[in-house]
Design a protein around this motif. Structure first.
Motif, mmCIF file in Angstrom:
data_model
loop_
_atom_site.group_PDB
_atom_site.id
_atom_site.type_symbol
_atom_site.label_atom_id
_atom_site.label_comp_id
_atom_site.label_asym_id
_atom_site.label_seq_id
_atom_site.Cartn_x
_atom_site.Cartn_y
_atom_site.Cartn_z
ATOM 1 N N TRP A 170 16.609 -9.860 -25.251
ATOM 2 C CA TRP A 170 17.975 -9.680 -24.755
ATOM 3 C C TRP A 170 18.439 -8.234 -24.940
ATOM 4 O O TRP A 170 19.069 -7.655 -24.060
ATOM 5 C CB TRP A 170 18.922 -10.631 -25.487
ATOM 6 C CG TRP A 170 20.346 -10.506 -25.054
ATOM 7 C CD1 TRP A 170 21.296 -9.689 -25.597
ATOM 8 C CD2 TRP A 170 20.992 -11.196 -23.986
ATOM 9 N NE1 TRP A 170 22.485 -9.843 -24.930
ATOM 10 C CE2 TRP A 170 22.318 -10.760 -23.933
ATOM 11 C CE3 TRP A 170 20.563 -12.150 -23.063
ATOM 12 C CZ2 TRP A 170 23.236 -11.243 -23.003
ATOM 13 C CZ3 TRP A 170 21.471 -12.621 -22.149
ATOM 14 C CH2 TRP A 170 22.787 -12.176 -22.127
ATOM 15 N N LEU A 171 18.140 -7.673 -26.115
ATOM 16 C CA LEU A 171 18.591 -6.315 -26.419
ATOM 17 C C LEU A 171 17.902 -5.269 -25.552
ATOM 18 O O LEU A 171 18.450 -4.200 -25.323
ATOM 19 C CB LEU A 171 18.379 -6.005 -27.904
ATOM 20 C CG LEU A 171 19.223 -6.841 -28.872
ATOM 21 C CD1 LEU A 171 18.815 -6.553 -30.310
ATOM 22 C CD2 LEU A 171 20.710 -6.599 -28.668
ATOM 23 N N ARG A 226 14.900 -1.635 -28.481
ATOM 24 C CA ARG A 226 15.946 -2.139 -29.374
ATOM 25 C C ARG A 226 15.474 -3.439 -30.026
ATOM 26 O O ARG A 226 15.791 -4.520 -29.551
ATOM 27 C CB ARG A 226 17.243 -2.383 -28.610
ATOM 28 C CG ARG A 226 17.898 -1.112 -28.128
ATOM 29 C CD ARG A 226 19.248 -1.382 -27.529
ATOM 30 N NE ARG A 226 20.152 -1.951 -28.532
ATOM 31 C CZ ARG A 226 21.278 -2.591 -28.219
ATOM 32 N NH1 ARG A 226 21.631 -2.755 -26.972
ATOM 33 N NH2 ARG A 226 22.049 -3.065 -29.159
ATOM 34 N N CYS A 271 22.675 -14.743 -28.045
ATOM 35 C CA CYS A 271 22.191 -13.356 -28.067
ATOM 36 C C CYS A 271 23.308 -12.388 -27.700
ATOM 37 O O CYS A 271 23.447 -11.318 -28.316
ATOM 38 C CB CYS A 271 21.007 -13.191 -27.119
ATOM 39 S SG CYS A 271 19.499 -14.011 -27.682
ATOM 40 N N GLU A 282 24.707 -9.327 -29.939
ATOM 41 C CA GLU A 282 24.756 -7.979 -29.364
ATOM 42 C C GLU A 282 26.170 -7.399 -29.494
ATOM 43 O O GLU A 282 26.349 -6.245 -29.883
ATOM 44 C CB GLU A 282 24.349 -8.033 -27.895
ATOM 45 C CG GLU A 282 24.420 -6.689 -27.189
ATOM 46 C CD GLU A 282 24.103 -6.824 -25.707
ATOM 47 O OE1 GLU A 282 23.360 -5.970 -25.200
ATOM 48 O OE2 GLU A 282 24.611 -7.767 -25.059
#
Length: 134
Positions: free
Chosen positions: A15-16, A20, A68, A72
């Protein structure tokens, strides 16, 4: 009480995005973000198995995405998942400096959801009190 975690550290890393990785305390952050998602959906109705996991893969993916997105957002705002961090504003013009906590909005459940988390849940039809047809 069973703690449900809707996303894994691997899903968070994906997701990042590239470059990352998930933070070292990703498990803890995902647990807290999952609790936020659960609280936001207290009256949402969707089919689950005997363990309480969603039967519809689209619902499961929406819950993972929302979790997620929540992590974030917490990372971006400096929150560690406890709610003690926050969004602060700061304005300086010459010798004048103003700062203070920026206003934040919460949903009907009192949970501060990341905008992307809220959108992921709404796209899946997971709104509090809405009956999901399956």
């Amino acid at each position: 009480m069973l703690r449900r975690i809707y996303a894994s550290p691997e899903q968070l890393t994906a997701w990042l995005g590239p470059g990352r990785p998930a933070p070292a305390d990703a498990e803890r952050l995902l647990v807290r973000a999952s609790e936020d998602i659960d609280s936001a959906l207290l009256t949402a109705i969707y089919a689950v198995d005997d363990d309480g996991d969603p039967l519809d893969p689209h619902i499961a993916q929406a819950l993972a995405d929302a979790t997620c997105a929540q992590v974030e957002w917490q990372l971006a705002t400096g929150d560690d998942g406890t709610g003690a961090g926050g969004v602060w504003d700061s304005v300086s013009i010459g010798p004048v400096s103003l700062s203070g906590r920026a206003s934040r909005t919460t949903g009907a459940s009192g949970v501060e959801l990341a905008p992307r988390a809220d959108r992921a849940l709404r796209r899946a039809g997971l709104e509090p009190g809405r009956i999901h047809a399956w």
